[in-house]
Design a protein around this motif. Structure first.
Motif, PDB file in Angstrom:
ATOM      1  N   PHE A   3      17.122   5.190  -5.471  1.00 25.19           N
ATOM      2  CA  PHE A   3      16.813   6.088  -4.375  1.00 25.19           C
ATOM      3  C   PHE A   3      15.908   5.350  -3.414  1.00 25.19           C
ATOM      4  O   PHE A   3      15.380   4.282  -3.719  1.00 25.19           O
ATOM      5  N   SER A   4      15.728   5.906  -2.214  1.00 20.83           N
ATOM      6  CA  SER A   4      14.881   5.221  -1.237  1.00 20.83           C
ATOM      7  C   SER A   4      13.897   6.206  -0.624  1.00 20.83           C
ATOM      8  O   SER A   4      14.096   7.424  -0.654  1.00 20.83           O
ATOM      9  N   SER A   5      12.843   5.645  -0.081  1.00 18.47           N
ATOM     10  CA  SER A   5      11.793   6.423   0.548  1.00 18.47           C
ATOM     11  C   SER A   5      11.104   5.531   1.568  1.00 18.47           C
ATOM     12  O   SER A   5      11.200   4.309   1.491  1.00 18.47           O
ATOM     13  N   THR A   6      10.426   6.147   2.522  1.00 19.26           N
ATOM     14  CA  THR A   6       9.662   5.367   3.495  1.00 19.26           C
ATOM     15  C   THR A   6       8.228   5.255   3.006  1.00 19.26           C
ATOM     16  O   THR A   6       7.610   6.261   2.632  1.00 19.26           O
ATOM     17  N   ILE A   7       7.731   4.016   2.981  1.00 19.03           N
ATOM     18  CA  ILE A   7       6.341   3.775   2.583  1.00 19.03           C
ATOM     19  C   ILE A   7       5.640   2.994   3.683  1.00 19.03           C
ATOM     20  O   ILE A   7       6.274   2.250   4.430  1.00 19.03           O
ATOM     21  N   GLN A   8       4.342   3.184   3.769  1.00 19.24           N
ATOM     22  CA  GLN A   8       3.521   2.382   4.667  1.00 19.24           C
ATOM     23  C   GLN A   8       2.522   1.641   3.796  1.00 19.24           C
ATOM     24  O   GLN A   8       1.749   2.260   3.053  1.00 19.24           O
ATOM     25  N   VAL A   9       2.559   0.308   3.850  1.00 17.05           N
ATOM     26  CA  VAL A   9       1.649  -0.519   3.062  1.00 17.05           C
ATOM     27  C   VAL A   9       0.346  -0.667   3.843  1.00 17.05           C
ATOM     28  O   VAL A   9       0.339  -1.166   4.973  1.00 17.05           O
ATOM     29  N   LEU A  10      -0.750  -0.212   3.238  1.00 18.84           N
ATOM     30  CA  LEU A  10      -2.062  -0.262   3.876  1.00 18.84           C
ATOM     31  C   LEU A  10      -2.860  -1.495   3.492  1.00 18.84           C
ATOM     32  O   LEU A  10      -3.629  -2.021   4.290  1.00 18.84           O
ATOM     33  N   LYS A  11      -2.699  -1.921   2.237  1.00 16.26           N
ATOM     34  CA  LYS A  11      -3.477  -3.056   1.731  1.00 16.26           C
ATOM     35  C   LYS A  11      -2.713  -3.711   0.594  1.00 16.26           C
ATOM     36  O   LYS A  11      -2.096  -3.024  -0.219  1.00 16.26           O
ATOM     37  N   VAL A  12      -2.747  -5.041   0.561  1.00 14.28           N
ATOM     38  CA  VAL A  12      -2.134  -5.796  -0.527  1.00 14.28           C
ATOM     39  C   VAL A  12      -3.240  -6.560  -1.244  1.00 14.28           C
ATOM     40  O   VAL A  12      -4.023  -7.267  -0.608  1.00 14.28           O
ATOM     41  N   GLU A  13      -3.317  -6.384  -2.552  1.00 13.87           N
ATOM     42  CA  GLU A  13      -4.292  -7.105  -3.377  1.00 13.87           C
ATOM     43  C   GLU A  13      -3.541  -8.157  -4.172  1.00 13.87           C
ATOM     44  O   GLU A  13      -2.605  -7.831  -4.896  1.00 13.87           O
ATOM     45  N   ASN A  14      -3.922  -9.401  -4.007  1.00 11.61           N
ATOM     46  CA  ASN A  14      -3.271 -10.505  -4.708  1.00 11.61           C
ATOM     47  C   ASN A  14      -4.348 -11.522  -5.048  1.00 11.61           C
ATOM     48  O   ASN A  14      -4.733 -12.319  -4.206  1.00 11.61           O
ATOM     49  N   GLU A  15      -4.857 -11.463  -6.270  1.00 12.61           N
ATOM     50  CA  GLU A  15      -5.986 -12.319  -6.631  1.00 12.61           C
ATOM     51  C   GLU A  15      -5.924 -12.728  -8.097  1.00 12.61           C
ATOM     52  O   GLU A  15      -5.342 -12.046  -8.925  1.00 12.61           O
ATOM     53  N   ALA A  30      -1.234  -5.727  -6.402  1.00 11.30           N
ATOM     54  CA  ALA A  30      -1.036  -4.285  -6.199  1.00 11.30           C
ATOM     55  C   ALA A  30      -0.960  -4.023  -4.703  1.00 11.30           C
ATOM     56  O   ALA A  30      -1.519  -4.775  -3.900  1.00 11.30           O
ATOM     57  N   ALA A  31      -0.256  -2.963  -4.344  1.00  9.29           N
ATOM     58  CA  ALA A  31      -0.161  -2.562  -2.939  1.00  9.29           C
ATOM     59  C   ALA A  31      -0.598  -1.109  -2.828  1.00  9.29           C
ATOM     60  O   ALA A  31      -0.102  -0.246  -3.559  1.00  9.29           O
ATOM     61  N   ARG A  32      -1.527  -0.865  -1.939  1.00  8.16           N
ATOM     62  CA  ARG A  32      -1.972   0.507  -1.662  1.00  8.16           C
ATOM     63  C   ARG A  32      -1.074   1.046  -0.551  1.00  8.16           C
ATOM     64  O   ARG A  32      -0.965   0.419   0.512  1.00  8.16           O
ATOM     65  N   VAL A  33      -0.411   2.166  -0.824  1.00  5.27           N
ATOM     66  CA  VAL A  33       0.628   2.653   0.087  1.00  5.27           C
ATOM     67  C   VAL A  33       0.502   4.147   0.368  1.00  5.27           C
ATOM     68  O   VAL A  33      -0.104   4.896  -0.402  1.00  5.27           O
ATOM     69  N   ILE A  34       1.117   4.545   1.477  1.00  3.76           N
ATOM     70  CA  ILE A  34       1.316   5.946   1.804  1.00  3.76           C
ATOM     71  C   ILE A  34       2.810   6.212   1.634  1.00  3.76           C
ATOM     72  O   ILE A  34       3.634   5.471   2.163  1.00  3.76           O
ATOM     73  N   LEU A  35       3.144   7.247   0.910  1.00  2.58           N
ATOM     74  CA  LEU A  35       4.528   7.690   0.798  1.00  2.58           C
ATOM     75  C   LEU A  35       4.738   8.731   1.897  1.00  2.58           C
ATOM     76  O   LEU A  35       3.994   9.699   1.986  1.00  2.58           O
ATOM     77  N   LEU A  36       5.720   8.477   2.765  1.00  7.42           N
ATOM     78  CA  LEU A  36       5.964   9.347   3.914  1.00  7.42           C
ATOM     79  C   LEU A  36       7.173  10.246   3.674  1.00  7.42           C
ATOM     80  O   LEU A  36       8.137   9.848   3.017  1.00  7.42           O
ATOM     81  N   THR A  37       7.125  11.444   4.231  1.00  7.66           N
ATOM     82  CA  THR A  37       8.270  12.350   4.163  1.00  7.66           C
ATOM     83  C   THR A  37       9.321  11.875   5.159  1.00  7.66           C
ATOM     84  O   THR A  37       9.070  10.972   5.969  1.00  7.66           O
ATOM     85  N   ASP A  38      10.495  12.494   5.141  1.00  8.27           N
ATOM     86  CA  ASP A  38      11.548  12.140   6.097  1.00  8.27           C
ATOM     87  C   ASP A  38      11.134  12.420   7.536  1.00  8.27           C
ATOM     88  O   ASP A  38      11.688  11.841   8.466  1.00  8.27           O
ATOM     89  N   ASP A  39      10.149  13.305   7.728  1.00  9.47           N
ATOM     90  CA  ASP A  39       9.637  13.620   9.068  1.00  9.47           C
ATOM     91  C   ASP A  39       8.502  12.688   9.487  1.00  9.47           C
ATOM     92  O   ASP A  39       7.914  12.870  10.555  1.00  9.47           O
ATOM     93  N   GLY A  40       8.139  11.713   8.624  1.00  8.85           N
ATOM     94  CA  GLY A  40       7.075  10.778   8.951  1.00  8.85           C
ATOM     95  C   GLY A  40       5.686  11.284   8.631  1.00  8.85           C
ATOM     96  O   GLY A  40       4.691  10.651   8.967  1.00  8.85           O
TER      97      GLY A  40
END
Length: 110
Positions: A3-15, A30-40
């Protein structure tokens, strides 16, 4: 099954970190993200950790908005061995209203 969804990546932790239990070095991703609805609209905010991101996608995980593809998998090793888990399996950048697409911004800068 995927399945698919729209995400917005706010921060990437790679250490690099050291395990308190074993003393061995390991890479924390790890990636800190916002999961968005189909309406944004914001649906929820959370973290996708390295156990849920295929290794080949870690380099592609940058700040921005993506159409993300997920699939149900059953790992054969690690903490989740034998469990049905959701894995991030694909990322396609999504242009955000009012922002230039990365290629257009790069061409404009040159």
């Amino acid at each position: 099954m995927s399945f698919s969804s729209t995400i917005q990546v706010l921060k990437v932790e790679n250490e690099e970190r050291t395990s308190k239990r074993t003393g061995n070095a390991y890479n924390h991703f790890a990636a800190r993200v916002i999961l968005l609805t189909d309406d944004g609209e914001v649906d929820t905010v959370g973290v996708i950790n390295s156990r849920r991101i295929t290794p080949e996608l870690r380099d592609a995980m940058k700040l921005g908005t993506y159409r993300a593809t997920f699939a149900l998998k059953v790992p054969d090793f690690g903490e989740d061995k034998g469990d049905v888990v959701c894995m991030l399996t694909g990322l396609v950048p999504v242009p955000v209203k009012g922002q230039n697409p990365p290629a257009a911004a790069a061409a404009k800068a040159s």
